[in-house]
Design a protein around this motif. Sequence first.
Motif, PDB file in Angstrom:
ATOM      1  N   GLN A  96       0.874  -1.167   0.000  1.00  0.00           N
ATOM      2  CA  GLN A  96       0.000   0.000   0.000  1.00  0.00           C
ATOM      3  C   GLN A  96       0.907   1.211   0.000  1.00  0.00           C
ATOM      4  O   GLN A  96       1.565   1.492   0.990  1.00  0.00           O
ATOM      5  CB  GLN A  96      -0.901   0.019   1.239  1.00  0.00           C
ATOM      6  CG  GLN A  96      -1.929   1.143   1.154  1.00  0.00           C
ATOM      7  CD  GLN A  96      -2.420   1.635   2.491  1.00  0.00           C
ATOM      8  OE1 GLN A  96      -2.603   0.836   3.395  1.00  0.00           O
ATOM      9  NE2 GLN A  96      -2.627   2.931   2.610  1.00  0.00           N
ATOM     10  N   THR A  99      -2.659   6.815  -0.512  1.00  0.00           N
ATOM     11  CA  THR A  99      -4.095   6.877  -0.215  1.00  0.00           C
ATOM     12  C   THR A  99      -4.710   7.868  -1.186  1.00  0.00           C
ATOM     13  O   THR A  99      -4.082   8.867  -1.539  1.00  0.00           O
ATOM     14  CB  THR A  99      -4.385   7.346   1.226  1.00  0.00           C
ATOM     15  OG1 THR A  99      -3.710   8.572   1.452  1.00  0.00           O
ATOM     16  CG2 THR A  99      -3.965   6.312   2.251  1.00  0.00           C
ATOM     17  N   PHE A 112      -3.012   0.248  -3.613  1.00  0.00           N
ATOM     18  CA  PHE A 112      -1.986  -0.800  -3.619  1.00  0.00           C
ATOM     19  C   PHE A 112      -1.285  -0.830  -4.965  1.00  0.00           C
ATOM     20  O   PHE A 112      -1.894  -0.542  -5.992  1.00  0.00           O
ATOM     21  CB  PHE A 112      -2.618  -2.169  -3.330  1.00  0.00           C
ATOM     22  CG  PHE A 112      -3.184  -2.266  -1.935  1.00  0.00           C
ATOM     23  CD1 PHE A 112      -2.397  -2.712  -0.885  1.00  0.00           C
ATOM     24  CD2 PHE A 112      -4.496  -1.895  -1.670  1.00  0.00           C
ATOM     25  CE1 PHE A 112      -2.904  -2.777   0.399  1.00  0.00           C
ATOM     26  CE2 PHE A 112      -5.009  -1.965  -0.394  1.00  0.00           C
ATOM     27  CZ  PHE A 112      -4.209  -2.410   0.647  1.00  0.00           C
ATOM     28  N   SER A 115      -2.210  -5.249  -9.190  1.00  0.00           N
ATOM     29  CA  SER A 115      -3.651  -5.487  -9.141  1.00  0.00           C
ATOM     30  C   SER A 115      -3.961  -6.978  -9.181  1.00  0.00           C
ATOM     31  O   SER A 115      -3.488  -7.680 -10.071  1.00  0.00           O
ATOM     32  CB  SER A 115      -4.310  -4.769 -10.333  1.00  0.00           C
ATOM     33  OG  SER A 115      -5.695  -4.932 -10.282  1.00  0.00           O
ATOM     34  N   GLU A 118      -7.322 -10.248  -4.585  1.00  0.00           N
ATOM     35  CA  GLU A 118      -7.179 -10.040  -3.143  1.00  0.00           C
ATOM     36  C   GLU A 118      -6.956  -8.573  -2.824  1.00  0.00           C
ATOM     37  O   GLU A 118      -7.548  -8.031  -1.888  1.00  0.00           O
ATOM     38  CB  GLU A 118      -6.028 -10.890  -2.589  1.00  0.00           C
ATOM     39  CG  GLU A 118      -6.354 -12.363  -2.436  1.00  0.00           C
ATOM     40  CD  GLU A 118      -7.638 -12.614  -1.645  1.00  0.00           C
ATOM     41  OE1 GLU A 118      -7.746 -12.090  -0.533  1.00  0.00           O
ATOM     42  OE2 GLU A 118      -8.527 -13.309  -2.173  1.00  0.00           O
ATOM     43  N   LEU A 119      -6.082  -7.929  -3.616  1.00  0.00           N
ATOM     44  CA  LEU A 119      -5.792  -6.505  -3.368  1.00  0.00           C
ATOM     45  C   LEU A 119      -7.022  -5.652  -3.656  1.00  0.00           C
ATOM     46  O   LEU A 119      -7.280  -4.670  -2.948  1.00  0.00           O
ATOM     47  CB  LEU A 119      -4.617  -6.039  -4.229  1.00  0.00           C
ATOM     48  CG  LEU A 119      -3.245  -6.622  -3.874  1.00  0.00           C
ATOM     49  CD1 LEU A 119      -2.202  -6.178  -4.892  1.00  0.00           C
ATOM     50  CD2 LEU A 119      -2.804  -6.209  -2.481  1.00  0.00           C
ATOM     51  N   LYS A 121      -9.945  -6.350  -3.040  1.00  0.00           N
ATOM     52  CA  LYS A 121     -10.874  -6.423  -1.901  1.00  0.00           C
ATOM     53  C   LYS A 121     -10.475  -5.427  -0.819  1.00  0.00           C
ATOM     54  O   LYS A 121     -11.279  -4.984  -0.025  1.00  0.00           O
ATOM     55  CB  LYS A 121     -10.851  -7.831  -1.292  1.00  0.00           C
ATOM     56  CG  LYS A 121     -11.624  -8.857  -2.081  1.00  0.00           C
ATOM     57  CD  LYS A 121     -11.518 -10.189  -1.380  1.00  0.00           C
ATOM     58  CE  LYS A 121     -12.014 -11.309  -2.272  1.00  0.00           C
ATOM     59  NZ  LYS A 121     -11.676 -12.631  -1.728  1.00  0.00           N
ATOM     60  N   LYS A 122      -9.159  -5.112  -0.798  1.00  0.00           N
ATOM     61  CA  LYS A 122      -8.656  -4.240   0.265  1.00  0.00           C
ATOM     62  C   LYS A 122      -8.716  -2.767  -0.087  1.00  0.00           C
ATOM     63  O   LYS A 122      -8.717  -1.911   0.796  1.00  0.00           O
ATOM     64  CB  LYS A 122      -7.206  -4.602   0.577  1.00  0.00           C
ATOM     65  CG  LYS A 122      -7.008  -6.000   1.131  1.00  0.00           C
ATOM     66  CD  LYS A 122      -5.527  -6.220   1.359  1.00  0.00           C
ATOM     67  CE  LYS A 122      -5.199  -7.663   1.656  1.00  0.00           C
ATOM     68  NZ  LYS A 122      -3.756  -7.890   1.657  1.00  0.00           N
ATOM     69  N   GLY A 123      -8.679  -2.457  -1.369  1.00  0.00           N
ATOM     70  CA  GLY A 123      -8.670  -1.044  -1.742  1.00  0.00           C
ATOM     71  C   GLY A 123      -8.583  -0.879  -3.245  1.00  0.00           C
ATOM     72  O   GLY A 123      -8.920  -1.784  -4.013  1.00  0.00           O
ATOM     73  N   CYS A 125      -6.349  -0.331  -6.734  1.00  0.00           N
ATOM     74  CA  CYS A 125      -5.073  -0.891  -7.175  1.00  0.00           C
ATOM     75  C   CYS A 125      -4.519  -0.087  -8.339  1.00  0.00           C
ATOM     76  O   CYS A 125      -5.267   0.327  -9.229  1.00  0.00           O
ATOM     77  CB  CYS A 125      -5.269  -2.337  -7.618  1.00  0.00           C
ATOM     78  SG  CYS A 125      -5.659  -3.430  -6.262  1.00  0.00           S
ATOM     79  N   THR A 147     -17.524  -1.650  -4.578  1.00  0.00           N
ATOM     80  CA  THR A 147     -16.914  -1.313  -3.282  1.00  0.00           C
ATOM     81  C   THR A 147     -16.444   0.142  -3.288  1.00  0.00           C
ATOM     82  O   THR A 147     -17.244   1.041  -3.079  1.00  0.00           O
ATOM     83  CB  THR A 147     -15.750  -2.269  -2.953  1.00  0.00           C
ATOM     84  OG1 THR A 147     -14.815  -2.261  -4.022  1.00  0.00           O
ATOM     85  CG2 THR A 147     -16.247  -3.679  -2.716  1.00  0.00           C
TER      86      THR A 147
ATOM     87  N   LYS B 247     -13.494 -11.386  15.026  1.00  0.00           N
ATOM     88  CA  LYS B 247     -13.918 -10.131  14.398  1.00  0.00           C
ATOM     89  C   LYS B 247     -15.437  -9.994  14.285  1.00  0.00           C
ATOM     90  O   LYS B 247     -15.964  -8.915  14.423  1.00  0.00           O
ATOM     91  CB  LYS B 247     -13.259 -10.006  13.031  1.00  0.00           C
ATOM     92  CG  LYS B 247     -11.764  -9.720  13.176  1.00  0.00           C
ATOM     93  CD  LYS B 247     -11.088  -9.541  11.849  1.00  0.00           C
ATOM     94  CE  LYS B 247      -9.598  -9.298  12.046  1.00  0.00           C
ATOM     95  NZ  LYS B 247      -8.853 -10.534  12.299  1.00  0.00           N
TER      96      LYS B 247
END
Lengths: 226, 299
Positions: A96, A99, A112, A115, A118-119, A121-123, A125, A147, B247
Amino acid sequence: MKEKQKDVKRTPAVVLVLTPVLIFLICTALTVVIGIKPYNKLTTYLNIAFSDKMKMKTSASDVLKEMEQEVNEFKKEPEVSVSDTGEVVYPVFGEQYATLKCEAIDLYVPVFWGSDNELLKKGACQMSASTVVGEAGNAVIDAHVNTFFENLEKLAEGDIVVINTSYGEFTYKVKKQVTFVKTDKTYIAPTKEERLTLYTCVKQVLGSSDQRIAVICEPVEKAFYN
Amino acid sequence: MHRLRNYILCVLLTIFLFFTAIAVQGAVFAKYSVLDTKTYTDVIEKENISDKVYNTIYDHYETEYNATGVPIETYTSVIDADTTKEMVIGCITDAFSFIKGDSNKLDYKICKEKLVPLKESIDKFFEDYADSINYEKDDAFYKKTASVYEASEEFIMDASDVYKFLTIDSAGYLKYAQKVYSYIDTAVMGSVIATAVLIIILIIANIRKIVGALYWISISAGSSSLLIMGVCIYLKATDYFDRFAIKAPPVFAAMTGLFNKLTDQLIMVNAIIIAVSLVFMIIYIFTGKDKTLKASQAA
């Protein structure tokens, strides 16, 4: 008479008091010895089931306090000087490194490098084939429409997008919004001029969408940390 | 010499009795508390777990709306707080009927039955949507509706399974619980018989002064209870269970609620045993004193 006296001869009080204490200590020691293996096994299972750094802390409230402290430290304004020019730091895949912030659509998302599912899902890319933010070229950032980029289509010309990295803060202004088919690489291909391209899928309830929506931004301010 | 031999015998018997007392407690506790469905459903009631599960489901589909475009009403029209509660309790009932050997497979039959209306609701939504945009219902359409339902079923069942029986089963531990359950009556019986035999031997060893047996029984029962209670009090005082990093709020509440309930039960039972042990000790002290007085008066 002598026999009767012998019968009622009582055990000394010291023995009566010490016996329970000794038995308790012996039994506890034996229990500890017997219980070591099962205890270790149980601890392992508990760690597997409920493993987290929280278990190592004294309580959940301590962890919350620590997190609050970290947030407060993060909020402190950095006392560094900035300049228009500077050096970028090249991230590694999955890191990461920035921002992305846009108040117009209430967007605040980690970016991140690279691409994959999994990435994503986190933010958001950034394609590793694109340019690192702050350098000349096309920095292409994508995220799922369901998302983080669900309101991307609401970005209008003139809206401000800010990207924070470890080496500086970069401000962009939305220039235009375009829609293209996913096979069309025009907007995500490298460019000579510096720009930021944010893109995502066009929302589709049934099946997946072949259409993409992109927001092209031009740089308005660069602030490299010295 | 005889007195010393008798004393050593009583000490040894008391140490054995200490362990059989722990075994009795363990077996009885496992049978009537750990392996009892009511213990788990009580926690669901007390901690309001079903509401937490409902909120989780609601939040999930509210967020998912942005992704799937399926409105939350598609789910909430058929799954309300009461249905969620029935599903959460259904998961526990199904899991225990599997542990007790009443069913061969943990398949959450009760849960699946409750989700039948959801399939109809999802199908209806997609049918209406396809009609509204004149979408031709091809294979992709039916595949999509089926996959949405499968994903929903998986998510809702996972959310309802607050004790994570399915995960425990996939790790092979429910089969172990099945084994424990099949032997639990034997364990209770065996430990009770062993304890009774040791008490009888203690009484025989103290036959000349039977009240002396109370002294030794109170030591073993009191010591074992003190040890168990000490561990339980440590767990409660240090908020050990609250430190579990889980969680999902319903799972956290269910797990910590269960562990706290079991610990409370152990503390209560052992406090009673300690009190009884103290009474035995007092009886021994005063009865012995009276006897001594009478004996000296007679002399």
